[in-house]
Scaffold this motif. Structure first.
Motif, PDB file in Angstrom:
ATOM      1  N   HIS A  23       0.967  -1.412  -0.043  1.00 21.43           N
ATOM      2  CA  HIS A  23       0.004  -0.273   0.098  1.00 21.43           C
ATOM      3  C   HIS A  23       0.947   1.200   0.060  1.00 21.43           C
ATOM      4  CE1 HIS A  23      -3.761   2.414   0.935  1.00 21.43           C
ATOM      5  NE2 HIS A  23      -2.810   2.939   1.778  1.00 21.43           N
ATOM      6  N   ARG A  24       1.991   1.151   0.779  1.00 22.07           N
ATOM      7  CA  ARG A  24       2.769   2.590   0.893  1.00 22.07           C
ATOM      8  C   ARG A  24       3.622   2.844  -0.411  1.00 22.07           C
ATOM      9  NH1 ARG A  24       5.460  -1.672   3.846  1.00 22.07           N
ATOM     10  NH2 ARG A  24       7.353  -1.838   2.920  1.00 22.07           N
ATOM     11  N   ASN A  25       3.556   1.810  -1.257  1.00 19.67           N
ATOM     12  CA  ASN A  25       4.225   2.040  -2.670  1.00 19.67           C
ATOM     13  C   ASN A  25       3.408   2.129  -3.821  1.00 19.67           C
ATOM     14  OD1 ASN A  25       6.859   2.126  -1.277  1.00 19.67           O
ATOM     15  ND2 ASN A  25       6.892   0.017  -1.534  1.00 19.67           N
ATOM     16  N   ARG A  26       2.172   1.407  -3.644  1.00 17.29           N
ATOM     17  CA  ARG A  26       1.499   1.233  -4.869  1.00 17.29           C
ATOM     18  C   ARG A  26       0.785   2.600  -5.522  1.00 17.29           C
ATOM     19  NH1 ARG A  26      -3.946   1.417  -4.044  1.00 17.29           N
ATOM     20  NH2 ARG A  26      -4.568   1.315  -1.917  1.00 17.29           N
ATOM     21  N   ARG A  27       0.403   2.706  -6.702  1.00 18.00           N
ATOM     22  CA  ARG A  27      -0.241   3.848  -7.297  1.00 18.00           C
ATOM     23  C   ARG A  27      -1.543   3.508  -6.788  1.00 18.00           C
ATOM     24  NH1 ARG A  27       2.142   6.983 -10.919  1.00 18.00           N
ATOM     25  NH2 ARG A  27       0.062   7.268 -12.080  1.00 18.00           N
ATOM     26  N   ALA A  28      -2.388   4.212  -6.305  1.00 18.86           N
ATOM     27  CA  ALA A  28      -3.527   4.158  -5.740  1.00 18.86           C
ATOM     28  C   ALA A  28      -4.667   3.691  -7.081  1.00 18.86           C
ATOM     29  CB  ALA A  28      -4.125   5.621  -5.148  1.00 18.86           C
ATOM     30  N   VAL A  29      -5.442   3.064  -6.684  1.00 17.64           N
ATOM     31  CA  VAL A  29      -6.218   2.522  -7.854  1.00 17.64           C
ATOM     32  C   VAL A  29      -7.675   3.480  -7.798  1.00 17.64           C
ATOM     33  CG1 VAL A  29      -7.892   0.666  -8.582  1.00 17.64           C
ATOM     34  CG2 VAL A  29      -5.633   0.263  -7.483  1.00 17.64           C
ATOM     35  N   VAL A  30      -7.693   4.201  -8.864  1.00 14.27           N
ATOM     36  CA  VAL A  30      -8.782   5.243  -8.739  1.00 14.27           C
ATOM     37  C   VAL A  30     -10.170   4.779  -9.375  1.00 14.27           C
ATOM     38  CG1 VAL A  30      -9.210   7.692  -9.512  1.00 14.27           C
ATOM     39  CG2 VAL A  30      -6.921   7.200  -8.881  1.00 14.27           C
ATOM     40  N   ARG A 217      -4.774  12.948   4.302  1.00 15.28           N
ATOM     41  CA  ARG A 217      -4.245  13.784   3.430  1.00 15.28           C
ATOM     42  C   ARG A 217      -3.288  12.727   2.934  1.00 15.28           C
ATOM     43  NH1 ARG A 217      -3.139  18.861   7.665  1.00 15.28           N
ATOM     44  NH2 ARG A 217      -4.783  20.328   6.849  1.00 15.28           N
ATOM     45  N   ARG A 218      -2.731  11.826   3.612  1.00 18.05           N
ATOM     46  CA  ARG A 218      -1.794  10.760   2.862  1.00 18.05           C
ATOM     47  C   ARG A 218      -2.671  10.071   1.757  1.00 18.05           C
ATOM     48  NH1 ARG A 218      -0.217   5.404   3.333  1.00 18.05           N
ATOM     49  NH2 ARG A 218      -2.017   4.958   4.750  1.00 18.05           N
ATOM     50  N   HIS A 219      -3.887   9.641   1.910  1.00 19.07           N
ATOM     51  CA  HIS A 219      -4.645   8.989   0.944  1.00 19.07           C
ATOM     52  C   HIS A 219      -4.984   9.882  -0.049  1.00 19.07           C
ATOM     53  CE1 HIS A 219      -5.594   5.127   2.751  1.00 19.07           C
ATOM     54  NE2 HIS A 219      -5.907   5.686   3.750  1.00 19.07           N
ATOM     55  N   ASP A 220      -5.099  11.080   0.241  1.00 19.39           N
ATOM     56  CA  ASP A 220      -5.600  12.369  -0.793  1.00 19.39           C
ATOM     57  C   ASP A 220      -4.446  12.544  -1.674  1.00 19.39           C
ATOM     58  OD1 ASP A 220      -7.378  14.084  -2.189  1.00 19.39           O
ATOM     59  OD2 ASP A 220      -6.675  15.563  -0.715  1.00 19.39           O
ATOM     60  N   GLU A 221      -3.127  12.715  -1.040  1.00 16.35           N
ATOM     61  CA  GLU A 221      -2.036  13.195  -1.992  1.00 16.35           C
ATOM     62  C   GLU A 221      -1.660  11.875  -2.678  1.00 16.35           C
ATOM     63  OE1 GLU A 221       0.947  13.910   1.040  1.00 16.35           O
ATOM     64  OE2 GLU A 221      -0.043  15.953   1.620  1.00 16.35           O
ATOM     65  N   ASP A 228      -2.604  12.895 -11.545  1.00 12.93           N
ATOM     66  CA  ASP A 228      -1.131  13.849 -11.775  1.00 12.93           C
ATOM     67  C   ASP A 228      -2.061  14.817 -12.655  1.00 12.93           C
ATOM     68  OD1 ASP A 228       0.983  14.730 -12.549  1.00 12.93           O
ATOM     69  OD2 ASP A 228       1.462  13.346 -14.536  1.00 12.93           O
ATOM     70  N   SER A 229      -3.246  15.331 -12.190  1.00 17.10           N
ATOM     71  CA  SER A 229      -3.977  16.341 -12.703  1.00 17.10           C
ATOM     72  C   SER A 229      -4.012  17.814 -12.233  1.00 17.10           C
ATOM     73  CB  SER A 229      -5.342  15.843 -13.040  1.00 17.10           C
ATOM     74  OG  SER A 229      -6.079  15.580 -12.039  1.00 17.10           O
ATOM     75  N   GLY A 230      -3.366  17.968 -11.216  1.00 17.18           N
ATOM     76  CA  GLY A 230      -3.650  19.166 -10.469  1.00 17.18           C
ATOM     77  C   GLY A 230      -5.043  19.061  -9.593  1.00 17.18           C
ATOM     78  N   ARG A 231      -5.425  18.152  -9.615  1.00 18.37           N
ATOM     79  CA  ARG A 231      -6.874  17.853  -9.086  1.00 18.37           C
ATOM     80  C   ARG A 231      -7.077  18.614  -7.580  1.00 18.37           C
ATOM     81  NH1 ARG A 231      -9.819  14.382  -5.889  1.00 18.37           N
ATOM     82  NH2 ARG A 231      -7.913  13.250  -5.471  1.00 18.37           N
ATOM     83  N   LYS A 232      -8.249  19.292  -7.275  1.00 15.52           N
ATOM     84  CA  LYS A 232      -8.051  19.791  -6.039  1.00 15.52           C
ATOM     85  C   LYS A 232      -8.413  18.779  -5.011  1.00 15.52           C
ATOM     86  CE  LYS A 232     -11.126  22.949  -3.512  1.00 15.52           C
ATOM     87  NZ  LYS A 232     -12.186  24.051  -3.491  1.00 15.52           N
ATOM     88  N   SER A 233      -7.935  18.869  -3.711  1.00 16.60           N
ATOM     89  CA  SER A 233      -8.080  17.968  -2.657  1.00 16.60           C
ATOM     90  C   SER A 233      -9.370  17.577  -2.451  1.00 16.60           C
ATOM     91  CB  SER A 233      -7.512  18.533  -1.226  1.00 16.60           C
ATOM     92  OG  SER A 233      -7.533  17.706  -0.126  1.00 16.60           O
ATOM     93  N   ARG A 234      -9.733  16.340  -2.013  1.00 19.44           N
ATOM     94  CA  ARG A 234     -11.050  16.059  -1.827  1.00 19.44           C
ATOM     95  C   ARG A 234     -11.552  16.440  -0.230  1.00 19.44           C
ATOM     96  NH1 ARG A 234      -8.725  10.422  -0.378  1.00 19.44           N
ATOM     97  NH2 ARG A 234      -9.425   9.888  -2.600  1.00 19.44           N
TER      98      ARG A 234
END
Length: 855
Positions: A23-30, A217-221, A228-234
């Protein structure tokens, strides 16, 4: 034994486990909605057409925990709004006690937060006690107050089976003895198993929120980095929800990527909710989760009423901080260290909450009687006088009230941070869902309790735990159905041909939807628990009133006085005159409490003080103090409509502090039994897991985005592997939920034993999970005890004993939240069709108990 069902199920499970890295290394599954969000240029650019999976209103402990849990389930298309800025949210301590069940949830789901709590909270010896006396500094010889009593709670060690939660009266001779140990475990319990791997915690809510916020915030970041879109924080703090509207003609089969145009073209339920914010933004969501507090505007928008007592007592909350000198002075003796200080003197009757004594974090709660007292009466100067009177310390150069000098080189000081009124209530929402079943109340928006016992925040955290996995099941279900229905496997063609099309079981306009039913189950389960906790909290509050009565302060007197002043002819007097009368009479009633802070050692005051001490101790000796630990309520509650708080064992009086006895029954929390995890690569069993958290453990092991149901297969013989595989495969496809079946061995299996199922093929991708070992036979003993209790209740010993002896194996299904879905005792038969039907019925029954629907 591993996930069953041959290569079909292994491939199917791999296709559903969307991540293969830690989990700490993977790219989040969106989620699909977030991906569409990205394509349209970020959250704000496309928010008029994107439907989010969920929107949370309220960023306190419950809302933040819910957000973190949804992120754990890869529900990344969710937003959280709170009208308060973060700086305000982390200022006031508020709640502070995290009970055993909540700590279990945090340890299994958010280990970073759990570790942070253990690291940040004060040492248990600083908060395991409650003090009762004339003031916080319990030493009349140096100008402090008379000690009435001191009790210690069983929080220092792990709780054991049957151990009660009663506080124990600390003897006077223990004053100043740092080595004094309370006998907080009865001799009869010292060799019984532990009921949990967690102890309760004491941490101010603002610090707890900071830990939850850091995790969110860790999840959000991570999610923003992957987009990779500059999306605003949830996390939208400082942005208020100012409007809510519903679209009533919407397709129930919309995916999270559907747009507003898509569902406007459909004409069946459920609806999509649209919110409007103070920043002029509009957002759409499939599910709205209201965690916006006891004054929830969301609840009011949907016209949901609160049932119960709307005004038990008005109080003033004073948050203050002591400077370093004063903090060290107040904490210098163990006798002064406590979580709560109940103070009774001629100037103040109130409760001091010590959040962190060495850091000087305190809250003072003062009874408040409007309209005969107003906030103008409690200005900073007056409140400061009350604080000094309650602490028992004079502010000038460390002098006490008699003029004696304690520490002439030290200057004591307090910094008042806030003075706030609040109303103690006991309320539970009439319903937790709106009519469309897509708005859910959680936390204080659904219930409000007196703080006695600390059930308010804990009930909210457990609400979030319950609703999170249900939402995840629903939001992943369509994706699971698509994956399963398109699977092909040459070796399992017969299985696929026998399974009906999953779309047959999706909601339609002519029958209750899957989503509505599973959320209704949340309403049923959590509202029952809240109602029980509300009643318990009221009883706890009444215990504090009995202690006030012991000090010759009748809690009803102010209310009787108010009733007199509000009635003719007194009500003809101006309000200002009546206010003055009320305040003078209250002061007169409190004059007798001067005996608890007087240095006189003889005379009428001393006799009066000794009598109060006798009264208070008589109550506490009879277990009448305010408890802090409630094993039966914290761990013994059941989600079965037929069970409440069963007790296995002798005929114990079912008091509020009764001990917890594990049950292996549907609806109950899976007992804490440590098992050794065995793999095909190692038989050492060097990994121990509690069965309470086995489902969340397996979800992490397999990195599953979806909640997991765990099926424990237990017994002297293993069921036919092929038949069990087939039954599990059928049920998974019918219900579209992941099920992992695990063999439970009474001891380590012999390598290459014919009953030991070896993993082949893609085993390494599944972390080679093979089985678990009940090495201490704890689970076996519980199974036999459960049968014995059932036999005794049914008064049919012979019949039930025969049934037990004839049971070849036990199937025990555990829900994603650690509660038992079903326990089935089955006999093996040579008729494979009958056996297949038995197993499938047991699994169907478990999922029906958990989800509330039948397939």
């Amino acid at each position: 034994m591993p996930i069953r069902g041959g290569s079909l199920l292994r491939r199917r499970w791999n296709s559903l486990s969307l991540s293969s890295q830690p989990h700490r290394n993977r790219r989040a599954v969106v989620s699909i909605a977030s991906q569409e969000h990205d394509k349209k240029g970020g959250a704000d650019a496309g928010n008029n057409s994107i439907i989010h999976d969920a929107i949370i209103i309220g960023g306190g402990p419950t809302g933040l925990l819910l957000s973190n849990l949804l992120s754990n389930y890869n529900i990344h298309s969710h937003l959280l709004f709170d009208k308060r800025p973060v700086e305000e949210l982390v200022k006031h301590p508020q709640a502070h006690f995290i009970n055993v069940r909540s700590m279990e949830i945090l340890k299994s789901e958010m280990p970073h937060v759990y570790d942070g709590i253990l690291s940040d909270m004060p040492n248990v010896r600083e908060w395991e006690c409650f003090n009762f006396g004339g003031c916080v500094d319990m030493n009349m010889s140096t100008g402090g107050g008379k000690r009435l009593a001191r009790v210690i709670h069983p929080v220092r060690h792990l709780l054991r089976v049957g151990q009660r939660g009663d506080a124990i009266l600390v003897p006077d001779e223990s004053d100043g003895n740092n080595n004094w140990e309370a006998e907080d475990v009865d001799a009869s319990n010292q060799h019984t198993p532990y009921v949990s791997e967690c102890r309760p915690a004491h941490l101010a809510q603002n610090k707890f929120v900071s830990l939850l916020l850091q995790e969110a915030r860790r999840h959000d970041e991570m999610a923003m980095h992957d987009l990779d879109s500059g999306r605003k924080s949830r996390l939208r703090y400082g942005e208020e929800i100012i409007g809510i509207s519903d679209h009533t003609s919407v397709s129930s089969q919309l995916s999270s990527s559907s747009s507003l145009q898509d569902f406007n073209s459909k004409h069946i339920q459920p609806s999509i909710i649209t919110i409007h914010t103070s920043q002029g933004q509009t957002y759409h969501t499939r599910y709205l989760l209201a965690a916006d507090g006891v004054h929830s505007s969301t609840r009011k928008h949907y016209g949901i009423s609160m049932m119960g007592d709307h005004s038990i007592q008005n109080l003033i909350n004073v948050h203050f901080r002591t400077n370093t000198s004063l903090s060290k002075y107040l904490m210098r003796r163990q006798n002064n260290q406590a979580m709560l200080h109940f103070v009774y003197n001629s100037q103040l009757v109130g409760v001091f909450v010590c959040h962190d004594g060495y850091k000087g974090e305190w809250v003072l709660q003062i009874p408040f009687f409007p309209p005969y007292q107003t906030m103008a009466d409690f200005d900073a100067n007056y409140v400061r006088e009350l604080i000094w009177a309650g602490l028992g310390v004079h502010p000038q150069h460390g002098r006490n009230g008699t003029g004696q000098t304690r520490h002439p080189d030290d200057t004591f000081n307090v910094d008042i941070l806030s003075i706030r009124p609040w109303t103690m209530t006991s309320l539970v929402a009439s319903q937790y869902l709106n009519d469309s079943k897509n708005m859910v109340l959680v936390g204080d928006a659904a219930h409000a309790f007196p703080p006695a016992g600390g059930f308010g925040m804990n009930t909210g955290l457990q609400d979030a735990h319950n609703i999170a996995w249900r939402l995840a099941v629903m939001l992943h279900r369509d994706k699971l159905a698509r994956k399963i229905s398109t699977e092909e496997d040459d070796d399992n063609v017969s299985i696929i041909n026998e399974i009906r099309d999953p779309s047959t079981f999706m909601s339609s306009s002519s029958s209750p939807s899957f989503d509505q039913t599973i959320l209704s189950k949340y309403d049923e389960e959590r509202k029952t628990v809240a109602t029980q906790n509300a009643a318990l909290s009221v009883r706890n509050y009444q215990r504090t009133l009995s202690l006030a009565n012991a000090c010759y302060l009748n809690a009803q007197h102010p209310h009787l006085l108010i009733s007199i002043l509000d009635s003719p002819p007194m009500n003809l007097l101006p309000l200002e005159v009546r206010q003055g009368m009320f305040k003078r009479l209250v002061r007169v009633a409190m004059l007798s409490l001067k005996s608890l802070t007087s240095v006189e050692s003889s005379g009428a005051l001393s006799i009066h003080a000794n009598q109060i001490e006798h009264n208070v101790n008589a109550i506490l000796e009879n277990k009448g103090s305010l408890p802090l630990v409630f094993p039966r309520y914290e761990l013994g509650f059941s989600y079965s409509s037929r069970d409440k708080y069963d007790v296995v064992g002798d005929k114990e009086e079912l008091t509020d502090t009764a001990g917890y006895f594990p049950r292996l029954k549907a609806g109950h929390r899976m007992p804490h039994v440590l098992v050794d995890v065995m793999t095909s690569q190692s038989s050492d069993g060097d990994v121990q897991v509690s069965l309470t958290t086995i489902s969340s453990y397996l979800r992490r092991v397999f990195r599953s985005p979806s909640p997991i149901f765990t099926l424990l297969v237990f017994g002297p013989r293993r069921t036919n592997t092929i038949i069990l595989n087939k039954a599990v495969a059928r049920v998974m496809q019918l219900w579209n939920v992941p099920i992992i079946s695990i063999d439970v061995y009474p001891s380590k299996p012999i390598p290459h034993d014919e009953n030991s199922i070896q993993i082949t093929g893609t085993a390494s991708k599944l972390n080679d999970l093979l089985s678990v070992v009940d090495a201490n036979s704890a689970l076996s003993r519980l199974l036999h005890a459960e049968f014995a209790a059932f036999v005794k209740a049914e008064e049919s010993t012979n019949k039930m004993t025969d049934s037990m002896e004839g049971a070849h194996y036990v199937l025990m299904m555990i829900r994603p939240d650690g509660h038992i879905a079903n326990v089935a005792y089955l006999r093996e038969t040579y008729n494979s069709d009958i056996m297949l039907d038995q197993i499938q019925q047991a699994l169907d029954h478990g999922l029906h108990n958990a989800l509330g629907i039948k397939v």
